[in-house]
Enzyme design. Structure first.
Site, PDB file in Angstrom:
ATOM      1  N   LYS A  19       0.839  -1.204   0.000  1.00  0.00           N
ATOM      2  CA  LYS A  19       0.000   0.000   0.000  1.00  0.00           C
ATOM      3  C   LYS A  19       0.876   1.256   0.000  1.00  0.00           C
ATOM      4  CE  LYS A  19      -3.020   2.575   3.146  1.00  0.00           C
ATOM      5  NZ  LYS A  19      -4.258   2.652   2.354  1.00  0.00           N
ATOM      6  N   SER A 443     -23.992  11.099   7.038  1.00  0.00           N
ATOM      7  CA  SER A 443     -22.683  11.664   7.355  1.00  0.00           C
ATOM      8  C   SER A 443     -22.511  13.023   6.702  1.00  0.00           C
ATOM      9  CB  SER A 443     -21.579  10.721   6.901  1.00  0.00           C
ATOM     10  OG  SER A 443     -21.574  10.609   5.497  1.00  0.00           O
ATOM     11  N   CYS A 526      -7.062  -1.070   2.290  1.00  0.00           N
ATOM     12  CA  CYS A 526      -7.212  -2.211   3.187  1.00  0.00           C
ATOM     13  C   CYS A 526      -8.286  -1.909   4.217  1.00  0.00           C
ATOM     14  CB  CYS A 526      -5.903  -2.480   3.917  1.00  0.00           C
ATOM     15  SG  CYS A 526      -4.543  -2.844   2.806  1.00  0.00           S
ATOM     16  N   ASP A 609     -28.927   1.648   8.692  1.00  0.00           N
ATOM     17  CA  ASP A 609     -28.244   1.444   7.404  1.00  0.00           C
ATOM     18  C   ASP A 609     -27.989  -0.030   7.154  1.00  0.00           C
ATOM     19  OD1 ASP A 609     -27.935   4.136   6.640  1.00  0.00           O
ATOM     20  OD2 ASP A 609     -26.157   4.366   7.900  1.00  0.00           O
ATOM     21  N   HIS A 651     -31.263   2.511   4.646  1.00  0.00           N
ATOM     22  CA  HIS A 651     -30.515   3.028   3.493  1.00  0.00           C
ATOM     23  C   HIS A 651     -29.704   1.907   2.873  1.00  0.00           C
ATOM     24  CE1 HIS A 651     -27.710   5.164   1.020  1.00  0.00           C
ATOM     25  NE2 HIS A 651     -26.727   4.599   1.680  1.00  0.00           N
ATOM     26  N   HIS A 704     -20.229  12.111  -5.748  1.00  0.00           N
ATOM     27  CA  HIS A 704     -18.823  11.994  -6.169  1.00  0.00           C
ATOM     28  C   HIS A 704     -18.488  12.910  -7.334  1.00  0.00           C
ATOM     29  CE1 HIS A 704     -18.205   8.671  -3.490  1.00  0.00           C
ATOM     30  NE2 HIS A 704     -19.317   8.138  -3.929  1.00  0.00           N
TER      31      HIS A 704
END
Ligand code: GLN
Ligand code: ZN
Length: 764
Positions: A19, A443, A526, A609, A651, A704
């Protein structure tokens, strides 16, 4: 002797070295040579671990800088045209940056282009890049990476087995770019490239090649089954031995097909499907190797070596040296090394086994079965037996009150007091919402300040009071902004949460957390799933103080925010000593108490959720209904404690509901919010056709996208929605994920969304 091997080993590195290297390369802080060097180092280390543990073969081909399916996609030259890689393909060497552009849309070199789609690999939480296919596609061997890695391993003196996604599973995982078409029509063009790969591997001295074909544990159409015969007949002349690897489930109706394909060996998963061992033994041709996947490659529990030794003795007797032992699937899906867990207490540690430990378990089991067991092996069996006996008897596992409570739950606890229409009336009175009410999914931006505060708090640099005071300020800020925006139902913004599962897991008894238990999710990302070790209980309320505080700041209704029981289960390592559904019901009861407490604290709406509900679907359709039955039951157990006037939201962030719409309706949530912005409201068709009876909030913009969504655009989308769902039951909200954005993007977008709702109210 009995050979021991693994189908694959985690590539990320015990300290997530991969990573860090890949991300440094993307940022321009590490050059290509540095990146390649870190890849080589990790491979060498992982082969060395396999060799040192005593495996008879080390596995090559499981390494990838991004994704092993993407590796095959570039290996066969299937790079979509927009990445402009014709020249690289012609040269036979697709560049690593081209791979990165396929995966992420951009790379240090090459023009940016839309990334390929990514989706979950079978029923795991690992995401692969979907091969993008089109009619008449041509293939060509277009990378030498695999062969270079083989050469590396051989130079290090290792006996090599190569792993590669098989041709059928690669096509099975692929998708038509714009239009769906018969992917099998590509098989004839694809096979010669596989044959070429196998021939080249043989030249390098490779004896065994493992072709991964987990598609064989799913329901296959008849054409696909015959395609398996066609393909493996075509590959039978390859100058290597083929091991056909199946995992994640039983072969079921593909068993005859799988055992009879003209290959030299078959790998089966006897962790997920222990019952298939006898049937496979009875049907396996006398010349074939059988690799038994006996060590759990999907979970973190220590293997019961003594019991496995006994259970496999018969297979050894029947197969002799043709029996191989392995973990059930690639170890990619478990954390790397238990030794890195310095903070886990010894008792817990003695119950676990990560990838590194699973190598030892595999070797010991193989040696015992091959009558080569040594003192070390016998000591390992004894230690495993002792640890597992202790685990079974541990008070950390069983809390009698949990079982008692579960047993006492009846139908009354599984339903709200009244059906939706009655509840809706009660809710209209308490909530007093306009037509097209506006809300968000929970959020709000996790700002650098919030993350820094949490880090400081975790490190002990910021005391609890100061941390909580800061979180309260963040909540107050989020509430103020929502009021200014004019949203109708508010949320507290989840500032205090690191992650939607971890946050609850940390507060529930029965969950434990590792320090280093990272598992690759996709690319360099990860996750560190918690482990459910014992009966789940909720010692104290988890979210009530935050929600109560948020509600105290506003006259508008505040929505409480919980992660549902199925998602809490799906995104954790789950105990293996009781059925998943029992564990899920325990979580449901713990969350049920939270719902009751939120309600008692005056929170008028609660969102539960369940983003993981759909991905929990079993690989075989025949098992869907029983899964959906208990998943729905768990949701209802959580939600049904709410009084009529308390509005239950749920949701789900995906857009395929056609095949599970009955279960979605059975949840009986008052409101469901879903991701729709990118599907032009078309997915509401499933709800319309089913005559879905409750309220729906289809996401009206893709959070996004960097552009601020226009009012007219959202109005038009909602008008489309209104053609399918009665307007009294429609909500206006964005798709989920605002926590990943900044306020400068979020505020103008939500302002337009609120304006769109006002415009809609004028029109309807
Ligand atoms: N409430 C969560 C949020 O808004 C939901 C996250 C999710 O759907 N994955 O972030
Ligand atoms: Zn979501």
């Amino acid at each position: 002797m009995t050979s021991a091997h693994v189908l694959g080993y985690p590539r990320i590195g015990a300290a997530r070295e991969l990573k860090h290297a890949v991300e440094a390369y993307w940022r321009g802080e590490l050059d290509r040579d540095g990146l390649e060097a870190s890849g080589r180092e990790l491979r060498a280390r992982h082969w060395q671990a396999q060799c040192a543990a005593g495996l008879d073969l080390v596995t090559v081909g499981d390494f990838a800088f991004y994704d092993q399916v993407l590796n095959v996609t570039t290996l066969v030259g299937a790079v979509p045209a927009r990445f402009a890689a014709e020249e690289e393909i012609a040269r036979g060497e697709v560049d690593l940056d081209t791979q990165f552009r396929m995966a992420r849309g951009r790379a240090p070199s090459g023009a940016p282009a839309a990334a390929c789609e990514m989706t979950k690999y079978f029923d795991t939480n690992y995401h692969y890049l979907v091969p993008e296919l089109h009619e008449g596609q041509q293939f060509k061997l277009a990378s030498s990476r695999l062969f270079d890695e083989v050469a590396e391993a051989r130079a290090a003196g290792h006996p090599v087995k190569v792993t590669l996604t098989g041709p059928l599973t690669w096509l099975w995982l692929g998708k038509g770019r714009e239009v769906e078409f018969d992917r099998l029509s590509l098989l004839e063009a694809l096979l010669p490239v596989y044959a070429e790969i196998l021939a080249r591997l043989a030249k390098q001295g490779v004896e065994w090649v493992q072709l991964d074909e987990p598609a064989l544990v799913q329901d296959l159409p008849a054409e696909w089954r015959s395609a398996f015969e066609f393909a493996y007949n075509a590959l039978r002349s390859a100058p290597v031995k083929l091991l056909l690897a199946t995992y994640f489930g039983g072969l079921g109706d593909n068993l005859q097909l799988a055992v009879s394909l003209p290959v030299d060996g078959l790998h089966i998963d006897t962790v997920r499907a222990p019952e298939q061992l006898t049937a496979v033994l009875d049907n396996l041709p006398g010349y074939k190797v059988l690799s038994v996947g006996a060590i759990d490659g999907r979970n973190v529990w220590r293997a019961d070596l003594g019991a496995l030794h006994e259970r496999l003795a018969n297979a050894r007797m029947r197969l002799g040296e043709r029996l191989w032992i392995a973990p059930s699937c690639s170890l990619l899906h478990v954390p790397v090394d238990l030794e890195a867990e310095k903070e886990l207490d010894e008792e817990l540690k003695s119950w676990f086994s990560f990838a590194r430990q699973k190598l030892d378990e595999t070797v010991t089991l193989a040696r015992l079965l091959g009558n080569r067991g040594n003192d070390e092996d016998r000591a390992r069996v004894a230690a495993a037996t002792a640890a597992l006996d202790a685990r079974r008897a541990s008070p950390r596992l069983h809390r009698p009150e949990v079982a008692q409570r579960l047993a006492s739950i009846g139908d009354a606890e599984r339903s709200r007091d009244n059906p939706y229409p009655v509840r809706a009336r009660a809710q209209r009175q308490t909530l007093d919402l306009p037509l097209f009410p506006t809300t968000t999914i929970g959020s709000f931006p996790q700002t650098p300040e919030i993350r820094a505060a949490r880090r400081a708090h975790k490190n002990g640099e910021l005391g609890r009071d100061a941390y909580e005071a800061q979180m309260r300020d963040e909540i107050a800020d989020a509430v103020r902004r929502q009021e200014v925006l004019g949203l109708d139902m508010l949320v507290h913004g989840e500032a205090e949460r690191n992650d939607m599962v971890e946050y609850f897991g940390e507060q529930l008894d029965g969950y434990v957390f590792t320090r280093n238990g990272w598992v690759q999710s996709y690319g360099s990302r990860c996750v560190k799933p918690p482990v459910i070790v014992g009966d789940v209980t909720r010692p104290v309320a988890m979210t009530v103080a935050w929600s109560r505080y948020a509600q105290s700041l506003t006259e508008r209704p505040m929505k409480g925010m919980l992660t549902g029981p199925v998602t809490m289960l799906q995104w954790s390592f789950v105990r293996d000593d009781q059925p998943r559904e029992v564990t899920c019901r325990q979580i449901a009861l713990a969350l049920r108490d939270e719902v009751a407490d939120l309600e008692a604290a005056g929170i008028p709406a609660i969102q539960i959720d369940e983003p993981a509900l759909r991905e929990g679907l079993p690989l075989r359709q025949g098992e869907w209904q029983s899964y959906l039955d208990w998943a729905v039951d768990c949701f209802r157990l959580t939600a049904s404690v709410a009084r009529d006037a308390t509005q239950i939201h749920t949701h789900m962030c995906y857009s395929e509901f056609n095949d599970i719409i009955a279960a979605i309706a059975a949840l009986d949530a008052d409101v469901i919010t879903i991701e729709t912005s990118r599907s032009n409201m078309e997915l509401l068709g499933a709800f319309q056709d089913f005559a879905y009876p409750n309220e729906i909030g289809p996401g009206v913009y893709d959070i996004h996208s960097p552009n601020v969504p226009e009012v007219a655009w959202m109005v038009q989308l909602m008008e489309k929605a209104a053609e399918r769902i009665p307007v009294e039951r429609l909500w206006v909200n964005p798709d989920c994920g605002l926590k990943t954005r900044g306020w400068t993007e979020v505020e103008p977008a939500l302002a337009n969304m609120v304006e769109a709702a006002r415009e809609l109210r004028r029109r309807y």
